[in-house]
Design an enzyme around this catalytic site. Sequence first.
Site, short mmCIF file in Angstrom:
data_model
loop_
_atom_site.label_atom_id
_atom_site.label_comp_id
_atom_site.label_asym_id
_atom_site.label_seq_id
_atom_site.Cartn_x
_atom_site.Cartn_y
_atom_site.Cartn_z
N PHE A 264 46.44 16.24 -41.33
CA PHE A 264 45.64 17.19 -40.56
C PHE A 264 45.35 18.38 -41.46
O PHE A 264 46.25 19.16 -41.79
CB PHE A 264 46.34 17.66 -39.29
N ASP B 13 48.78 21.50 -49.18
CA ASP B 13 48.30 22.22 -48.00
C ASP B 13 49.52 22.79 -47.28
O ASP B 13 50.22 22.10 -46.55
CB ASP B 13 47.53 21.27 -47.09
N LYS C 150 46.95 30.63 -41.61
CA LYS C 150 47.74 30.89 -40.41
C LYS C 150 48.61 32.15 -40.53
O LYS C 150 48.14 33.24 -40.30
CB LYS C 150 48.54 29.66 -40.02
#
Length: 408
Positions: free
Chosen positions: A147, A232, A261
């Site tokens: 994801f 990531d 984030k």
Amino acid sequence: MTAAVRTRSSAELISAEKPVLAHNYHPLPVVVARAEGAFVEDVEGRRYLDMLAGYSALNFGHRHPALIAAAHQQLERLTLTSRAFHNDRLAGFAERLAGLTGLDMVLPMNTGAEAVESGIKVARKWAYDVKGVPADQATIVVAAGNFHGRTTTIVSFSTDEEARAGFGPFTPGFRIVPYNDLTALEAAVDETTAAVLIEPIQGEAGVIIPDDGYLVGVRELTRRANCLFIADEIQSGLGRTGHTLAVEHEMVVPDVVLLGKALGGGIVPVSAVLANRDVLGVLHPGEHGSTFGGNPLAAAVGTAVVELLETGEFQRRATELGAVLRDGLAGLVGHGVVGFRARGLWAGVDVDPALGTGREVSARLMREGILVKDTHGSTIRLAPPLTITEEELVAALGSLAKVLGSGA
């Protein structure tokens, strides 16, 4: 005279027969109005312990005083210039963030998906300019179950059909291999490979932690093949797993690190691509950009985030409270939990399907004042703010035991 238009409450909007919000999310029926620390409060004044923390965007809790102060101070001075001009906050932010990660250069962006897209562009440009891959032939190897976002390019290499169906044609140039499989990875890498892009821990897939040695293997393989290792760390980074970066659990240094984030402290979207000069130096003016990327407000908040992490306090908290989380979940195995995976303050919990789906379990926990999020099937994710106390964490685990034991 024009009649006044009444603004409907959030509660009315979510139950409206003709909603004005696009239905691209299916949230639990709680309408949050206020928040502080590890708790949120709904429009009716009921408090909930937030055990999701915005998918790690709220690693430092809601409205952390240092981050709010940094935002307020910057709001009084300057919020946006675009990158057409310099601003007095960006260079300092980049220097501090580079120092935190041990890499040389920073490309500031906004969202996590933008960081991934930017990392893909950098890898392809590096492949053509440095490695010598023929034009338009660069490939990037990714892992099944990944994801990395939901842009058109990113869903092109997703294996989640819910994210892909109806959005083709897809972007070429990607090869998908099983996660945690070095043999398959080596077979997919060739002279056209620009990079291997993986999550050190797959969050959306259910907090999937690879075998010890996998990340070291990826690092060694990419060096041998003369391609980039892109990590990531948008969900796994910035203290969540007990280290600043999850790759540090194997003492691995990727060529490129993607952050997002938590870098915005839950206040503004902030993301970044980090690499050494021999990689990020391939970009030249006009080849990539963002109007808001590196804006002064984002840089001020991002700098404050780095300052919090420089103390090591939050990494220690994730390690120490992570042990409490693992012990609590281990005690539930065979009592409604069929398995779990945890690192730091992050866990994927597989609930006995006979007790309900992950969505149903999340709804039961909501009624107990605990907010979590399901992922696939009967799996739920736990990712509380790193500011949570041991007592609060134990209480949340008690609530999980209760809803699994009662089945209602």
